[in-house]
Design an enzyme around this catalytic site. Structure first.
Site, short mmCIF file in Angstrom:
data_model
loop_
_atom_site.label_atom_id
_atom_site.label_comp_id
_atom_site.label_asym_id
_atom_site.label_seq_id
_atom_site.Cartn_x
_atom_site.Cartn_y
_atom_site.Cartn_z
N CYS A 178 7.80 4.15 5.78
CA CYS A 178 6.95 3.94 4.61
C CYS A 178 7.78 3.61 3.36
CB CYS A 178 6.07 5.16 4.36
SG CYS A 178 6.93 6.71 4.49
N CYS B 106 0.84 -1.21 0.00
CA CYS B 106 0.00 0.00 0.00
C CYS B 106 0.87 1.25 0.00
CB CYS B 106 -0.93 -0.03 1.22
SG CYS B 106 -2.18 1.26 1.22
#
Ligand code: SF4
Length: 252
Positions: A226, A117
């Site tokens: 991330c 994601c």
């Protein structure tokens, strides 16, 4: 211009470690002109950098990767930034809308595969944006995560292939908040509700007393980054490693 910038950091990399954040910013703006931009998700550190930049150069470039899953408080802060500093934030989006992502990868991908994601919603758009630039400026700090502990004020970003500038890399959280209060800098109101680190709504919660500042990011997963600042092995960097400092990428 890209080669020119690469050659120039070879000369300043070690020297820059003793520069003030303001001097680092001024150097980056002078060296790279319109080819450098601040990347921010508008955390407390990012707000310090934006305020400092506004006192150095009025027309600096600022971009954000908008995952389309941000908190209303974050979008509200973006509006306040544009008003206060008279700039237009460059917003970068994933090639996949949230709807297409769900059709392609199933519902709530973040709860099953947050790395994928983040790759789709953060890393790919960032890579596309950085392809336009010769250098990017981030607000990472060394003590935020182990990945960021090796970052330097000026370094070659082997992952994305451009110069990376981290003006407040050696600051503490205390210094960040002192600057915010001393200069009346706007900040995300979620910080006052036990959200020291703020990302997407699906992957951020308030921290509990005694928890690490980033404990509210990706709760339930070992994930702490991330992927924007993860160190990768240095391939053919055109810049020589400084004699007194290990080169590497930081983290956001
Ligand atoms: S932080 Fe969560 S919702 Fe946001 S891009 Fe990463 S996995 Fe997806």
């Amino acid at each position: 211009m890209k080669n020119q910038g690469i050659n120039q950091i070879e000369n300043v990399q070690v020297e820059a470690e003793s520069w003030s954040p303001q001097r680092v910013l001024a150097w980056a703006f002078t060296t790279f002109g319109n080819g450098v931009a601040i990347s921010s998700a508008f955390g407390a550190e990012g707000m310090v950098l934006i305020d400092m930049a506004s006192r150095t150069r009025k027309d600096f470039r600022l971009f954000t990767v908008d995952t389309e899953f941000l908190f209303p408080e974050t979008y509200s802060l973006m509006d306040r930034i544009e008003q206060k500093y008279g700039i237009s934030i460059e917003r970068v989006y994933s090639a996949l809308s949230p709807e297409v992502q769900e059709q392609t990868h199933g519902a709530a991908l973040w709860s099953r595969d947050p790395d994928l994601c983040c790759g789709l919603r953060k890393v790919e758009p960032l890579r596309r944006k950085l392809g336009e630039l010769n250098a990017w400026i981030t607000s990472i700090r060394r003590d935020q995560t182990s990945v960021r502990s090796g970052a330097h004020r000026v370094e070659w970003d082997a992952k994305f292939g451009l110069v990376k500038v981290n003006p407040i890399v050696d600051w503490t959280a205390k210094q960040v908040w002192r600057y915010i209060h001393d200069h009346d800098v706007p900040y995300n109101t979620l910080h006052d509700q036990d959200y020291p680190s703020i990302g997407c709504t699906h992957c951020t919660r308030a921290v509990r007393p005694g928890e690490d500042a980033r404990a509210g990011r990706w709760p339930g997963f070992a994930k702490t980054e991330c992927g924007l600042h993860v160190i990768e092995p240095l391939p053919a960097s055109p810049v020589s490693a400084p004699k007194t400092a290990k080169m590497g990428n930081g983290a956001a």
